[in-house]
Design an enzyme around this catalytic site. Structure first.
Site, mmCIF file in Angstrom:
data_model
loop_
_atom_site.group_PDB
_atom_site.id
_atom_site.type_symbol
_atom_site.label_atom_id
_atom_site.label_comp_id
_atom_site.label_asym_id
_atom_site.label_seq_id
_atom_site.Cartn_x
_atom_site.Cartn_y
_atom_site.Cartn_z
ATOM 1 N N ARG A 107 0.880 -1.224 -0.032
ATOM 2 C CA ARG A 107 0.117 -0.001 -0.163
ATOM 3 C C ARG A 107 0.784 1.145 0.247
ATOM 4 O O ARG A 107 0.521 2.289 -0.761
ATOM 5 C CB ARG A 107 -0.903 -0.115 1.173
ATOM 6 C CG ARG A 107 -1.974 -1.276 1.137
ATOM 7 C CD ARG A 107 -2.713 -0.855 -0.083
ATOM 8 N NE ARG A 107 -3.762 -2.024 -0.249
ATOM 9 C CZ ARG A 107 -3.827 -2.904 -1.276
ATOM 10 N NH1 ARG A 107 -3.247 -2.696 -2.361
ATOM 11 N NH2 ARG A 107 -4.765 -3.753 -1.368
ATOM 12 N N GLU A 140 2.037 1.510 -3.453
ATOM 13 C CA GLU A 140 0.699 1.933 -4.541
ATOM 14 C C GLU A 140 0.558 3.305 -4.117
ATOM 15 O O GLU A 140 0.236 4.218 -5.273
ATOM 16 C CB GLU A 140 -0.389 1.313 -3.887
ATOM 17 C CG GLU A 140 -1.786 1.636 -4.573
ATOM 18 C CD GLU A 140 -2.931 0.832 -4.019
ATOM 19 O OE1 GLU A 140 -3.844 0.550 -4.782
ATOM 20 O OE2 GLU A 140 -3.046 0.539 -2.785
ATOM 21 N N SER A 162 15.526 14.872 0.330
ATOM 22 C CA SER A 162 16.493 14.023 0.985
ATOM 23 C C SER A 162 16.005 12.667 1.668
ATOM 24 O O SER A 162 15.069 12.957 2.517
ATOM 25 C CB SER A 162 17.650 14.563 1.852
ATOM 26 O OG SER A 162 18.411 13.762 2.412
#
Length: 147
Positions: free
Chosen positions: A88, A91, A114
């Site tokens: 997830r 995703e 960074s």
């Protein structure tokens, strides 16, 4: 002894002692996210922290220098993670990555956030529709420098 062995010993000791990552972080005086990543082998520890972990987790003394080594970062065996929680997060990057990039460039200019000079917090947020997970990334902006 290699890093993977030390990580397994840490996780086993944590289960046996009933310690949370937050409790260990508190005993170390370090942030919860950093501590968890370090215990899982993603950050090196200074000598004092390594010794504290060895004592706290009842690890063999030879684990201390292993905890101080600069690790090979990146802990996933596949490019696309299969664990549902990690997937997830992947995703989210797939869906919102270009949006995040566009907004960083709009706000800061040409550069990157960074992941070295970086903080992250994970919090539980109570919500009437079910508790929510709040993840905050805070990384230093590094402008591209063209010479």
């Amino acid at each position: 002894m290699i890093r993977e062995d030390v990580t397994e010993l840490i996780l086993e000791s944590r289960r046996e002692k009933g310690l949370t990552f937050a409790a260990i972080a508190g005993k170390l005086g370090k942030p919860k996210v950093w501590t968890t990543a370090a215990l899982l082998g993603q950050h090196p520890m200074d000598a004092g922290t390594a010794e504290t972990v060895v004592d706290l987790m009842d690890l063999p003394s030879e684990a201390a220098p292993v905890l101080q080594e600069v690790p090979m970062r990146g802990s996933l065996d596949t490019d696309v993670p299969t664990d549902p929680t990690i997937y997830r997060i992947h995703e989210i990057t797939q869906v919102y990555g270009t949006t995040i990039k566009a907004l960083i460039h709009e706000e800061f200019g040409d550069g990157i956030m960074s992941a070295i000079n970086f903080n992250m917090e994970i919090e539980r947020v109570e919500h009437e529709g079910g508790d929510r997970v709040k993840i905050t990334y805070e990384g230093k902006f590094l402008p591209y420098q063209w010479s």
